[in-house]
Design a protein around this motif. Sequence first.
Motif, PDB file in Angstrom:
ATOM      1  N   SER A 185       0.869  -1.175   0.000  1.00 16.67           N
ATOM      2  CA  SER A 185       0.000   0.000   0.000  1.00 16.67           C
ATOM      3  C   SER A 185       0.909   1.228   0.000  1.00 16.67           C
ATOM      4  CB  SER A 185      -0.892   0.010   1.245  1.00 16.67           C
ATOM      5  OG  SER A 185      -1.714  -1.119   1.300  1.00 16.67           O
ATOM      6  N   PRO A 186       0.848   2.065  -1.022  1.00 15.74           N
ATOM      7  CA  PRO A 186       1.876   3.108  -1.147  1.00 15.74           C
ATOM      8  C   PRO A 186       1.623   4.330  -0.273  1.00 15.74           C
ATOM      9  CG  PRO A 186       0.377   3.253  -2.997  1.00 15.74           C
ATOM     10  CD  PRO A 186      -0.053   2.048  -2.194  1.00 15.74           C
ATOM     11  N   VAL A 187       2.704   4.921   0.197  1.00 19.72           N
ATOM     12  CA  VAL A 187       2.644   6.276   0.717  1.00 19.72           C
ATOM     13  C   VAL A 187       2.629   7.213  -0.492  1.00 19.72           C
ATOM     14  CG1 VAL A 187       3.810   5.745   2.880  1.00 19.72           C
ATOM     15  CG2 VAL A 187       5.163   6.450   0.900  1.00 19.72           C
ATOM     16  N   ILE A 188       2.029   8.381  -0.319  1.00 18.64           N
ATOM     17  CA  ILE A 188       1.977   9.382  -1.387  1.00 18.64           C
ATOM     18  C   ILE A 188       2.914  10.514  -1.011  1.00 18.64           C
ATOM     19  CG2 ILE A 188       0.526  10.853  -2.821  1.00 18.64           C
ATOM     20  CD1 ILE A 188      -0.224   7.886  -2.913  1.00 18.64           C
ATOM     21  N   THR A 189       3.927  10.719  -1.815  1.00 18.12           N
ATOM     22  CA  THR A 189       4.905  11.773  -1.563  1.00 18.12           C
ATOM     23  C   THR A 189       4.676  12.933  -2.532  1.00 18.12           C
ATOM     24  OG1 THR A 189       6.601  10.320  -0.644  1.00 18.12           O
ATOM     25  CG2 THR A 189       7.365  12.341  -1.672  1.00 18.12           C
ATOM     26  N   ASP A 190       4.691  14.131  -2.006  1.00 18.91           N
ATOM     27  CA  ASP A 190       4.491  15.333  -2.810  1.00 18.91           C
ATOM     28  C   ASP A 190       5.551  15.413  -3.898  1.00 18.91           C
ATOM     29  OD1 ASP A 190       4.189  17.979  -3.762  1.00 18.91           O
ATOM     30  OD2 ASP A 190       3.384  18.621  -1.838  1.00 18.91           O
ATOM     31  N   SER A 191       5.124  15.661  -5.110  1.00 16.33           N
ATOM     32  CA  SER A 191       6.061  15.704  -6.243  1.00 16.33           C
ATOM     33  C   SER A 191       6.630  17.096  -6.488  1.00 16.33           C
ATOM     34  CB  SER A 191       5.361  15.209  -7.518  1.00 16.33           C
ATOM     35  OG  SER A 191       4.247  16.034  -7.825  1.00 16.33           O
ATOM     36  N   ARG A 192       6.441  18.027  -5.532  1.00 15.04           N
ATOM     37  CA  ARG A 192       6.870  19.414  -5.770  1.00 15.04           C
ATOM     38  C   ARG A 192       8.361  19.525  -6.062  1.00 15.04           C
ATOM     39  NH1 ARG A 192       6.241  21.688   0.494  1.00 15.04           N
ATOM     40  NH2 ARG A 192       7.652  20.159   1.436  1.00 15.04           N
ATOM     41  N   ARG A 193       9.178  18.728  -5.377  1.00 15.29           N
ATOM     42  CA  ARG A 193      10.626  18.784  -5.617  1.00 15.29           C
ATOM     43  C   ARG A 193      10.940  18.365  -7.045  1.00 15.29           C
ATOM     44  NH1 ARG A 193      13.808  14.461  -2.308  1.00 15.29           N
ATOM     45  NH2 ARG A 193      12.749  13.169  -3.833  1.00 15.29           N
ATOM     46  N   TRP A 194      10.262  17.306  -7.509  1.00 16.16           N
ATOM     47  CA  TRP A 194      10.477  16.821  -8.868  1.00 16.16           C
ATOM     48  C   TRP A 194       9.995  17.842  -9.889  1.00 16.16           C
ATOM     49  CZ3 TRP A 194      12.645  11.929  -9.629  1.00 16.16           C
ATOM     50  CH2 TRP A 194      12.787  11.162  -8.463  1.00 16.16           C
ATOM     51  N   GLU A 195       8.879  18.526  -9.572  1.00 22.98           N
ATOM     52  CA  GLU A 195       8.338  19.508 -10.502  1.00 22.98           C
ATOM     53  C   GLU A 195       9.183  20.778 -10.531  1.00 22.98           C
ATOM     54  OE1 GLU A 195       4.495  19.648  -8.793  1.00 22.98           O
ATOM     55  OE2 GLU A 195       3.726  17.952  -9.963  1.00 22.98           O
ATOM     56  N   LYS A 196       9.761  21.150  -9.387  1.00 24.71           N
ATOM     57  CA  LYS A 196      10.575  22.352  -9.338  1.00 24.71           C
ATOM     58  C   LYS A 196      11.860  22.185 -10.150  1.00 24.71           C
ATOM     59  CE  LYS A 196      13.036  25.458  -6.183  1.00 24.71           C
ATOM     60  NZ  LYS A 196      13.399  25.756  -4.771  1.00 24.71           N
ATOM     61  N   LEU A 197      12.556  21.091  -9.939  1.00 19.08           N
ATOM     62  CA  LEU A 197      13.813  20.854 -10.658  1.00 19.08           C
ATOM     63  C   LEU A 197      13.589  20.301 -12.058  1.00 19.08           C
ATOM     64  CD1 LEU A 197      16.100  19.227  -7.924  1.00 19.08           C
ATOM     65  CD2 LEU A 197      16.202  21.556  -8.797  1.00 19.08           C
ATOM     66  N   GLY A 198      12.421  19.678 -12.238  1.00 21.03           N
ATOM     67  CA  GLY A 198      12.173  18.935 -13.464  1.00 21.03           C
ATOM     68  C   GLY A 198      12.472  17.469 -13.229  1.00 21.03           C
ATOM     69  N   PRO A 199      11.608  16.559 -13.680  1.00 27.53           N
ATOM     70  CA  PRO A 199      11.788  15.127 -13.388  1.00 27.53           C
ATOM     71  C   PRO A 199      13.132  14.573 -13.817  1.00 27.53           C
ATOM     72  CG  PRO A 199       9.608  15.523 -14.299  1.00 27.53           C
ATOM     73  CD  PRO A 199      10.360  16.811 -14.425  1.00 27.53           C
ATOM     74  N   TRP A 200      13.558  14.856 -15.054  1.00 26.72           N
ATOM     75  CA  TRP A 200      14.815  14.273 -15.531  1.00 26.72           C
ATOM     76  C   TRP A 200      16.008  14.847 -14.794  1.00 26.72           C
ATOM     77  CZ3 TRP A 200      14.542   9.892 -17.690  1.00 26.72           C
ATOM     78  CH2 TRP A 200      13.445   9.556 -18.498  1.00 26.72           C
ATOM     79  N   ARG A 201      15.982  16.149 -14.544  1.00 31.10           N
ATOM     80  CA  ARG A 201      17.089  16.756 -13.801  1.00 31.10           C
ATOM     81  C   ARG A 201      17.176  16.178 -12.392  1.00 31.10           C
ATOM     82  NH1 ARG A 201      18.215  23.266 -12.950  1.00 31.10           N
ATOM     83  NH2 ARG A 201      20.096  23.032 -11.674  1.00 31.10           N
ATOM     84  N   THR A 202      16.011  15.951 -11.770  1.00 32.16           N
ATOM     85  CA  THR A 202      16.001  15.368 -10.421  1.00 32.16           C
ATOM     86  C   THR A 202      16.545  13.950 -10.432  1.00 32.16           C
ATOM     87  OG1 THR A 202      14.072  16.713  -9.853  1.00 32.16           O
ATOM     88  CG2 THR A 202      14.561  14.844  -8.424  1.00 32.16           C
ATOM     89  N   ILE A 203      16.145  13.167 -11.428  1.00 33.97           N
ATOM     90  CA  ILE A 203      16.637  11.787 -11.539  1.00 33.97           C
ATOM     91  C   ILE A 203      18.157  11.772 -11.668  1.00 33.97           C
ATOM     92  CG2 ILE A 203      16.713   9.767 -13.058  1.00 33.97           C
ATOM     93  CD1 ILE A 203      13.745  10.376 -13.720  1.00 33.97           C
ATOM     94  N   PHE A 204      18.683  12.583 -12.563  1.00 34.05           N
ATOM     95  CA  PHE A 204      20.135  12.601 -12.775  1.00 34.05           C
ATOM     96  C   PHE A 204      20.875  13.111 -11.540  1.00 34.05           C
ATOM     97  CE2 PHE A 204      18.993  13.072 -17.472  1.00 34.05           C
ATOM     98  CZ  PHE A 204      19.139  11.718 -17.703  1.00 34.05           C
ATOM     99  N   LEU A 205      20.274  14.081 -10.849  1.00 33.83           N
ATOM    100  CA  LEU A 205      20.891  14.586  -9.620  1.00 33.83           C
ATOM    101  C   LEU A 205      20.967  13.492  -8.569  1.00 33.83           C
ATOM    102  CD1 LEU A 205      21.962  16.820  -7.749  1.00 33.83           C
ATOM    103  CD2 LEU A 205      19.568  17.429  -7.271  1.00 33.83           C
ATOM    104  N   MET A 206      19.864  12.774  -8.359  1.00 34.91           N
ATOM    105  CA  MET A 206      19.840  11.714  -7.347  1.00 34.91           C
ATOM    106  C   MET A 206      20.812  10.590  -7.699  1.00 34.91           C
ATOM    107  SD  MET A 206      17.817  12.677  -4.959  1.00 34.91           S
ATOM    108  CE  MET A 206      18.223  14.381  -5.249  1.00 34.91           C
ATOM    109  N   TRP A 207      20.819  10.201  -8.959  1.00 40.85           N
ATOM    110  CA  TRP A 207      21.760   9.152  -9.377  1.00 40.85           C
ATOM    111  C   TRP A 207      23.196   9.597  -9.166  1.00 40.85           C
ATOM    112  CZ3 TRP A 207      19.545   7.157 -14.722  1.00 40.85           C
ATOM    113  CH2 TRP A 207      18.432   6.354 -14.453  1.00 40.85           C
TER     114      TRP A 207
END
Length: 233
Positions: A185-207
């Motif tokens: 059963s999933p928790v729901i996490t606010d996507s604001r951080r992903w939307e602010k940086l942009g999804p792809w930029r956030t992915i590359f940053l985390m990696w």
Amino acid sequence: MPDPFSLSVIVPVWREAPGIESSLKALASIREAGHQVIVVDAGSDDGTAVLAGPLCDRVLVSERGRGAQMNAGAAAAGGNLLLFLHADTRLPADAVTQLETFMTSRSAWGRFDVRLSGRRALFRVIAWFMNQRSRLTGVCTGDQAMFVRRDAFEALGGFRAQPLMEDVEFSRRLCLVSRPYCIHSPVITDSRRWEKLGPWRTIFLMWRLRWRYWRGESPESLAQAYRSDVRNA
């Protein structure tokens, strides 16, 4: 006889005034069931602690840093199960029932699957990869609402006082005790951080940050790199 199940939800916060009331109201049913919610503020200057007071069992003030804040909350907690929850993450409606089932298992700790709140299809894909990565590696991040039996938490000495990757570091030590128990059963996490940086930029940053961490770079330098990237977004 084992002790009755008792849960302490620990919420580390800093400058969360715009959303702290809705975050804690979402935990009202957990308190009504007799469990505990502790907010650990890092000296916010926006009134976060004042707003949180009526909606939780206890507000603590700690030095800034999620690891230090979560350790402070754990030290004050009364439950035999500790759950660490980000202020922008919502537990599923059946969380307590699922955690009661976990307490009958042999696992020392666990986490929830995660879903991002944004409607973009890419967010579903990102969440799927986050959950699969966690299953394969046993590593849990803070967005996944890590929970730990109190005795295991104390035996391992809790979180390390580091400015980034404290959840990853603790997961690695917890995996020496047991594999994580996964609640689907999933928790729901606010996507604001992903939307602010942009999804792809956030992915590359985390990696990139995680790769540098696995190579032995200090959490301090990684935290500086993360803040720089966020400021320049």
